[in-house]
Structures are given as C-alpha cells and as structure tokens.
Design a protein around this motif. Structure first.
Motif, short mmCIF file in Angstrom:
data_model
loop_
_atom_site.label_atom_id
_atom_site.label_comp_id
_atom_site.label_asym_id
_atom_site.label_seq_id
_atom_site.Cartn_x
_atom_site.Cartn_y
_atom_site.Cartn_z
N ARG A 1 14.63 45.59 116.91
CA ARG A 1 14.24 46.95 116.50
C ARG A 1 15.13 47.44 115.37
NH1 ARG A 1 13.74 47.65 122.19
NH2 ARG A 1 15.80 48.64 122.25
N GLU A 2 16.43 47.18 115.47
CA GLU A 2 17.34 47.61 114.41
C GLU A 2 17.09 46.83 113.12
OE1 GLU A 2 21.32 47.49 115.89
OE2 GLU A 2 21.09 49.36 117.02
N GLY A 3 16.61 45.60 113.26
CA GLY A 3 16.23 44.85 112.07
C GLY A 3 15.12 45.55 111.30
N ILE A 4 14.14 46.08 112.01
CA ILE A 4 13.06 46.83 111.37
C ILE A 4 13.62 48.10 110.73
CG2 ILE A 4 10.96 48.16 111.81
CD1 ILE A 4 10.20 46.06 113.88
N GLU A 5 14.53 48.79 111.42
CA GLU A 5 15.14 50.00 110.85
C GLU A 5 15.91 49.68 109.58
OE1 GLU A 5 17.23 52.62 113.60
OE2 GLU A 5 16.20 51.63 115.27
#
Length: 354
Positions: free
Chosen positions: A22-26
């Motif tokens: 998820r943080e990769g997408i952010e």
C-alpha cells in the motif's frame, strides 16, 4: 535531462507485506504530485520485496493518472512469455498505456524452484524475451492444424495474444550492465535503462566513464541497425541531496554501507543477504553515491559523464527507507538538484489510451 524518475524495491519488514504494498502505491502518488515522469519497481523473488510487478502496476495505475509505471528489471529467464504478455497487455490497457517493462536475461539462481533447462540462463532468458516480444507485437503464435474438443478453435485459426495492445512493444526496455548487452538491446529495438552495477569494466576505468561509453555504444548501434536516432536513455543512480544536517548524516551513513556492504546495504528487516559483497569480482563496478548539500550533489551529477549522457535520471531509493523518508528524498531532489539539470516537472494528466 528531460525526465525524472525513481526506482523502488517496494520493500517491507517481515510480516508487513500488505502495508509495504500500500505504501508503494502512495509513493507513486507522491511522485506524480511532485511532477515526476516515471516510477520504476524492481522484481525480486522469495524475499521482502515486490515479487510480481504487473498486478502492482495495475493497482498503482488506478491511483495515478500521469506517471509511467515500469519494471526495472524483470529477469526473463523465469517468465512464461505468453502468459506474461497477456498480463502486461491487460495491465497496460487498464492504466491508459503507461506501462514500461524493462527486462534482463536473468540467472540460474532459482532453477531448483522454477526448473532447469538444457542451456545457460542468458540463452534461455533471451529465447523467452524474444517470444514475449513476438507476443506483445501481435505476431501469430500458432496456427491451429487440428480441432481439439468441442470448444477448440477451427482449423486455420491464427492465435495471437488478447487483448491486443499495439503500443506496448515500443515501451519495452532492457536493463543493460555491459556494452555488449546494450548493443544487443539496440539491435533488438529495445529501449535502454542502465543502473548501479556494471560488468566488463576495464581496469582503471571509472564507473561514470564506462557508463557513458555504454550509452554511446547503444546509440551508435541503434542508428546503425534502424537508421534513426536512439530513443531516450534512462540511468538509475543514487543521488541524495540533504536539505538538513540530519539528512546529510543519514545519506552519508548509507554511502558507507554501500562502500562496505555493497548490494547488501540497506535491507528491510528479515530480507535475505545478497551473495555479492562490496568486494565485487574483477570487471564489475558499483555506481557512486552522490550525497551532501544540494549544491555539492548538483555539481557532482553535472560532472558525471554517465549521468550527463542520459535523458532520464532515475533516483535509486535505498531499499530500507520508509515511505516518509522516500517522499522527503523525492521532494528534495525535485526542488533542488533536478531543476539545475534542466528538468521541468509534468503536472498535467496524460490522455487515456482507448
């Protein structure tokens, strides 16, 4: 330099993969807001990093509108090329034609899992890459010669990858670490991205000088093979401008890690140590880490012949950095060093491909 990108491992501590993804997408969202033109993610099997980039890009593409999303790199040796072509075309159409796929031939390190072949890893990787390129190009993969069951296609049917995605073939790259592979990539009509490890570097030649020669050889080979100028070249590099004393200390510590631990530096908790150390085999060289205050870093980048030869600078993010650390680094690079290199941010969304 006309384009600015970043390269992330999409890493995560053991047990926190969902949060890391998820943080990769952010991270891609934050880079797009800053005007970055490209975001790249590395594929690494059986470790605390992204192992399957295509579904990740399909997801990240639903949360962004302009930034291109690329793999740097996918080792072709362990890919089923037709299935990968189907997945890549599907993902690319879902995200509006923003997918960029970079490949390497790969190694034999995972043969015990994926199965051995009766040839060396490079030859097999090149065979599978050629099959993938034919598939995404819309070539006929097979012509049906006999009917199989009630649901089989009629005799004479030409089988091609669906959904078709004619534009993807021109967005396939090769992650080259040597002049020989760069020349081969040019002849194959593959775009070039080169990064932090180079091979076949002569004794006494610096990493930046060899990288510049590699890029020059690629461009010459492209023009000789195709009669046109080569497409833009991307270079991944560790460019870490510290806007505060604390950040400068952090980046200096990372540089010391790279100098003493080599590719093993900056691993998330629980990640496997790589087999390479800072004592690389003869002929291999690792890129410098440019760190310090923004003016010092800018001067170092401008003096680097390899980076100066590139059209796109791709910031290699330290794998163990968290989301906040990475966003701060992306922000500082975009606001300090990049404008001095001639970079202009892209802030308008791209038109969707229909």
């Amino acid at each position: 330099m006309t384009r600015l990108g970043f390269n992330t491992r999409v890493s995560f501590p053991t047990g926190e993969a969902a949060r890391g993804l998820r943080e990769g997408i952010e991270l891609f969202q934050a880079a797009e807001a800053l005007g970055y033109q490209s975001g790249w993610a590395y594929q690494r099997h059986f470790d605390n990093y992204l192992s399957s980039p295509i579904p990740f890009f399909a997801a990240a593409g639903q949360h962004t509108s302009r930034i291109t999303l690329g793999s740097a790199v996918i080792p072709a040796r362990y890919q089923e090329p037709v299935l990968l072509a189907e997945a890549a075309c599907t993902a690319d159409l879902l995200i509006g034609g923003r997918l960029q796929l970079a490949f390497s031939s790969g190694t034999d390190v995972w043969d015990a899992v994926f199965g051995a072949v009766d040839t060396d890893a490079r030859t097999e990787g090149q065979r599978r890459l050629a099959r993938f390129l034919a598939a995404v190009s819309g070539d006929t993969l097979h012509t049906v010669t006999e009917r199989h069951g009630l649901a089989g296609p009629p005799v004479g049917t030409e089988l091609r990858v669906t959904p078709p995605d004619p534009g993807l073939r021109d967005r396939i790259w090769y992650g080259s670490g040597s002049i020989a592979s760069a020349v081969t990539a040019a002849r194959q009509r593959l775009r070039l991205i080169t990064g932090t490890i180079l091979h076949d570097v002569p004794a006494g030649e610096t990493f930046p000088d060899h990288q510049a020669r590699l890029i020059g050889a690629y461009r010459e080979a492209w023009t000789a093979a195709h009669g046109t100028p080569a497409p833009p070249v991307a270079v991944a590099a560790s460019v870490l401008p510290g806007s505060t004393a604390a950040l400068r200390d952090t980046y200096a510590a990372y540089d010391r890690q790279r100098r003493t631990q080599g590719p093993a530096a900056s691993r998330p908790a629980g990640a496997l140590p790589p087999s390479l150390s800072a004592d690389l085999p003869p002929g291999m060289a690792m890129s410098p880490v440019y760190h310090g205050d923004p003016d010092t870093v800018t001067a170092a980048v401008l003096a680097d012949p390899g980076l100066s030869a590139a059209d796109e600078l791709v910031l290699f993010l330290p794998p163990a950095f968290g989301l906040a650390d990475n966003v701060r680094l992306l922000t500082d690079l975009a606001r300090t060093v990049a404008p001095a290199l001639g970079w202009i941010p892209s802030l308008e969304p791209v038109a969707a491909v229909r």
